[in-house]
Design a protein around this motif. Structure first.
Motif, PDB file in Angstrom:
ATOM      1  N   GLU A 305      32.688  22.957  51.188  1.00  0.00           N
ATOM      2  CA  GLU A 305      33.717  23.206  52.217  1.00  0.00           C
ATOM      3  C   GLU A 305      33.032  23.175  53.574  1.00  0.00           C
ATOM      4  O   GLU A 305      32.004  23.827  53.776  1.00  0.00           O
ATOM      5  N   ARG A 306      33.611  22.407  54.486  1.00  0.00           N
ATOM      6  CA  ARG A 306      33.028  22.275  55.813  1.00  0.00           C
ATOM      7  C   ARG A 306      34.067  22.616  56.880  1.00  0.00           C
ATOM      8  O   ARG A 306      35.236  22.291  56.745  1.00  0.00           O
ATOM      9  N   ARG A 307      33.588  23.251  57.925  1.00  0.00           N
ATOM     10  CA  ARG A 307      34.412  23.499  59.109  1.00  0.00           C
ATOM     11  C   ARG A 307      33.611  23.007  60.302  1.00  0.00           C
ATOM     12  O   ARG A 307      32.649  23.628  60.715  1.00  0.00           O
ATOM     13  N   GLY A 308      34.029  21.843  60.819  1.00  0.00           N
ATOM     14  CA  GLY A 308      33.214  21.197  61.839  1.00  0.00           C
ATOM     15  C   GLY A 308      31.900  20.764  61.211  1.00  0.00           C
ATOM     16  O   GLY A 308      31.876  20.107  60.170  1.00  0.00           O
ATOM     17  N   TYR A 309      30.793  21.182  61.823  1.00  0.00           N
ATOM     18  CA  TYR A 309      29.479  20.841  61.283  1.00  0.00           C
ATOM     19  C   TYR A 309      28.913  21.968  60.414  1.00  0.00           C
ATOM     20  O   TYR A 309      27.783  21.887  59.943  1.00  0.00           O
ATOM     21  N   GLN A 310      29.703  23.019  60.200  1.00  0.00           N
ATOM     22  CA  GLN A 310      29.234  24.166  59.444  1.00  0.00           C
ATOM     23  C   GLN A 310      29.605  24.045  57.969  1.00  0.00           C
ATOM     24  O   GLN A 310      30.759  23.786  57.629  1.00  0.00           O
ATOM     25  N   VAL A 311      28.623  24.231  57.102  1.00  0.00           N
ATOM     26  CA  VAL A 311      28.860  24.220  55.665  1.00  0.00           C
ATOM     27  C   VAL A 311      29.135  25.649  55.216  1.00  0.00           C
ATOM     28  O   VAL A 311      28.278  26.533  55.336  1.00  0.00           O
ATOM     29  N   LEU A 312      30.345  25.894  54.712  1.00  0.00           N
ATOM     30  CA  LEU A 312      30.751  27.235  54.312  1.00  0.00           C
ATOM     31  C   LEU A 312      30.563  27.473  52.819  1.00  0.00           C
ATOM     32  O   LEU A 312      30.420  28.611  52.393  1.00  0.00           O
ATOM     33  N   LEU A 313      30.587  26.422  52.045  1.00  0.00           N
ATOM     34  CA  LEU A 313      30.485  26.548  50.593  1.00  0.00           C
ATOM     35  C   LEU A 313      29.703  25.361  50.060  1.00  0.00           C
ATOM     36  O   LEU A 313      29.982  24.216  50.415  1.00  0.00           O
ATOM     37  N   LEU A 314      28.731  25.623  49.240  1.00  0.00           N
ATOM     38  CA  LEU A 314      27.945  24.540  48.655  1.00  0.00           C
ATOM     39  C   LEU A 314      27.656  24.891  47.198  1.00  0.00           C
ATOM     40  O   LEU A 314      26.685  25.571  46.896  1.00  0.00           O
ATOM     41  N   ASN A 315      28.533  24.462  46.314  1.00  0.00           N
ATOM     42  CA  ASN A 315      28.371  24.703  44.885  1.00  0.00           C
ATOM     43  C   ASN A 315      27.988  23.398  44.190  1.00  0.00           C
ATOM     44  O   ASN A 315      28.794  22.770  43.511  1.00  0.00           O
ATOM     45  N   VAL A 316      26.749  23.012  44.429  1.00  0.00           N
ATOM     46  CA  VAL A 316      26.215  21.779  43.852  1.00  0.00           C
ATOM     47  C   VAL A 316      24.861  22.113  43.247  1.00  0.00           C
ATOM     48  O   VAL A 316      24.083  22.870  43.837  1.00  0.00           O
ATOM     49  N   ARG A 317      24.576  21.569  42.096  1.00  0.00           N
ATOM     50  CA  ARG A 317      23.293  21.815  41.453  1.00  0.00           C
ATOM     51  C   ARG A 317      22.598  20.484  41.188  1.00  0.00           C
ATOM     52  O   ARG A 317      23.096  19.651  40.431  1.00  0.00           O
ATOM     53  N   GLU A 318      21.470  20.281  41.857  1.00  0.00           N
ATOM     54  CA  GLU A 318      20.696  19.050  41.702  1.00  0.00           C
ATOM     55  C   GLU A 318      21.557  17.798  41.875  1.00  0.00           C
ATOM     56  O   GLU A 318      21.426  16.823  41.149  1.00  0.00           O
ATOM     57  N   GLY A 319      22.449  17.863  42.868  1.00  0.00           N
ATOM     58  CA  GLY A 319      23.285  16.711  43.195  1.00  0.00           C
ATOM     59  C   GLY A 319      24.451  16.479  42.255  1.00  0.00           C
ATOM     60  O   GLY A 319      25.089  15.429  42.326  1.00  0.00           O
ATOM     61  N   ARG A 320      24.725  17.457  41.411  1.00  0.00           N
ATOM     62  CA  ARG A 320      25.812  17.303  40.433  1.00  0.00           C
ATOM     63  C   ARG A 320      26.836  18.421  40.580  1.00  0.00           C
ATOM     64  O   ARG A 320      26.528  19.512  41.069  1.00  0.00           O
ATOM     65  N   CYS A 321      28.049  18.139  40.137  1.00  0.00           N
ATOM     66  CA  CYS A 321      29.125  19.127  40.129  1.00  0.00           C
ATOM     67  C   CYS A 321      28.736  20.286  39.213  1.00  0.00           C
ATOM     68  O   CYS A 321      28.303  20.076  38.075  1.00  0.00           O
ATOM     69  N   THR A 322      28.906  21.501  39.690  1.00  0.00           N
ATOM     70  CA  THR A 322      28.543  22.672  38.893  1.00  0.00           C
ATOM     71  C   THR A 322      29.537  22.940  37.776  1.00  0.00           C
ATOM     72  O   THR A 322      29.251  23.718  36.868  1.00  0.00           O
ATOM     73  N   VAL A 323      30.697  22.290  37.816  1.00  0.00           N
ATOM     74  CA  VAL A 323      31.719  22.518  36.796  1.00  0.00           C
ATOM     75  C   VAL A 323      31.613  21.510  35.655  1.00  0.00           C
ATOM     76  O   VAL A 323      31.493  21.876  34.485  1.00  0.00           O
ATOM     77  N   CYS A 324      31.631  20.195  36.011  1.00  0.00           N
ATOM     78  CA  CYS A 324      31.646  19.170  34.960  1.00  0.00           C
ATOM     79  C   CYS A 324      30.347  18.373  34.874  1.00  0.00           C
ATOM     80  O   CYS A 324      30.177  17.568  33.953  1.00  0.00           O
ATOM     81  N   GLY A 325      29.450  18.567  35.833  1.00  0.00           N
ATOM     82  CA  GLY A 325      28.169  17.883  35.791  1.00  0.00           C
ATOM     83  C   GLY A 325      28.164  16.477  36.351  1.00  0.00           C
ATOM     84  O   GLY A 325      27.147  15.773  36.270  1.00  0.00           O
ATOM     85  N   ARG A 326      29.251  16.041  36.952  1.00  0.00           N
ATOM     86  CA  ARG A 326      29.350  14.684  37.474  1.00  0.00           C
ATOM     87  C   ARG A 326      28.361  14.453  38.616  1.00  0.00           C
ATOM     88  O   ARG A 326      28.198  15.283  39.511  1.00  0.00           O
ATOM     89  N   ASP A 327      27.654  13.327  38.592  1.00  0.00           N
ATOM     90  CA  ASP A 327      26.738  12.937  39.658  1.00  0.00           C
ATOM     91  C   ASP A 327      27.550  12.680  40.915  1.00  0.00           C
ATOM     92  O   ASP A 327      28.510  11.900  40.911  1.00  0.00           O
TER      93      ASP A 327
END
Length: 337
Positions: A305-327
């Motif tokens: 989630e981004r607001r302007g240039y600010q990243v408010l949420l970053l739920n990524v693990r090693e470049g993959r989706c933390t839910v389904c694992g998609r690259d």
């Protein structure tokens, strides 16, 4: 000055092979970029180590959304450009010549030293066109990579193949500004041509450089549905996971009489991009809900989630989706969580 790379002699003149203009330069003259000069049959880079601008920026400002999101990056630029865009927002340095600006001399190793002193883990060459600063940026990036820093170009992509291949040895990411998708636009607005830029995009991706694209939408110039659709389909054919940033135009330089891009046009561009098969479409320079967020194209979870240039949420693990694992075609850093 430093002797340039990528040129050949033709009598007393020299032929520059850095960008597709392939300037034939007479003695004591300079190419279109204004920073490569023929002195007695040898081509020199007169901007080597000449810095006009420096700052610590959010990497999202480049814009890069899939390359070390949330990081600050040490950013610097010189002067000059190999294009003449009528809408240039950095024309005070891009159209400047030697002597027009106060310049600081820097050695390649100083770039890394300053970045690290500012707590940055990466270096970006930006503000004016970095490809015309080739010799210095290559040398500075080599030092940066040796010291564990990541490297970025924010570029118009107007470069020949050989220097791009050389850059790929040291360059981690490029945001390439595809300014329109017709030859007419490039000829009339940029004083250049489209095909070399498209070749740069495809080759950079092939060489393993992380690529993101910016398309500035100018009303009445490159905002047609067919043009945006064709551009989007072309990108999707290379790789549908290449992030595309459709950006709102604001009046500037020799296009100060134009109106800003309507919100509706921006929303249509996003729709056209998604319809063409692009998985990561972003809207810049405008506040539209979700316009800067990253959503997994497989399970549709909002991951960044981004607001302007600010990243408010970053739920990524090693470049993959933390839910389904998609690259996600995302290069992450220690800040991921």
């Amino acid at each position: 000055m430093q002797e340039a790379r990528f040129w050949t002699g033709e009598g007393e003149r020299v032929r520059c092979h850095l960008c597709p203009h392939s300037c034939l330069i007479a003695s004591r003259k300079r190419g279109i970029c204004g920073v490569r000069e023929n002195r007695e049959g040898t081509l020199y880079s007169i901007n080597y180590g000449k810095v006009s601008s420096m700052n610590v920026d959010p990497i999202e400002k480049k814009p890069l959304y899939h390359f070390h999101p949330g990081e600050a990056i040490f950013s610097l630029g010189s002067f000059g450009c190999n294009l003449r865009c009528l809408n240039c927002q950095n024309y005070l340095i891009s159209q400047a010549a030697m002597g027009d600006l106060p310049l600081r001399d820097m050695a390649p190793q100083e770039v890394s030293e300053m970045a690290m002193a500012q707590g940055c883990r990466g270096v970006a060459f930006t503000y004016n066109e970095p490809t015309i600063w080739h010799e210095f940026t290559y040398d500075a990036m080599k030092v940066a990579r040796d010291r564990g820093l990541f490297t970025v170009y924010v570029t118009n992509g107007f470069i020949q193949e050989a220097p791009l291949r050389e850059l790929s040895e040291q360059l981690g990411a490029m945001n390439i500004d595809v300014k329109g998708f017709t030859g007419r636009f490039y000829s009339e607005v940029c004083r250049a041509s489209l095909e070399p830029v498209l070749h740069t995009v495809a080759l950079a991706h092939e060489l393993g450089i992380h690529v993101e694209l910016t398309y500035l939408i100018i009303p009445g110039e490159n905002d047609g549905r067919e043009e945006i659709s064709e551009f989007s389909a072309w990108v999707a054919n290379i790789d549908p996971d290449i992030p595309v940033h459709f950006t709102r135009f604001h009046p500037d330089y020799q296009m100060s009489d134009r109106a800003p891009t309507p919100r509706s046009t921006m929303e249509i561009a996003r729709e056209m991009g998604v319809k063409a098969g692009l998985n990561f479409v972003y809207l810049g320079n405008i506040n539209i809900p979700g316009g800067g967020d990253t959503t997994c194209p497989q399970c549709h979870t909002k991951l960044v989630e981004r607001r302007g240039y600010q990243v408010l949420l970053l739920n990524v693990r090693e470049g993959r989706c933390t839910v389904c694992g998609r690259d996600l075609n995302m290069v992450c850093s220690k800040k991921e969580r």
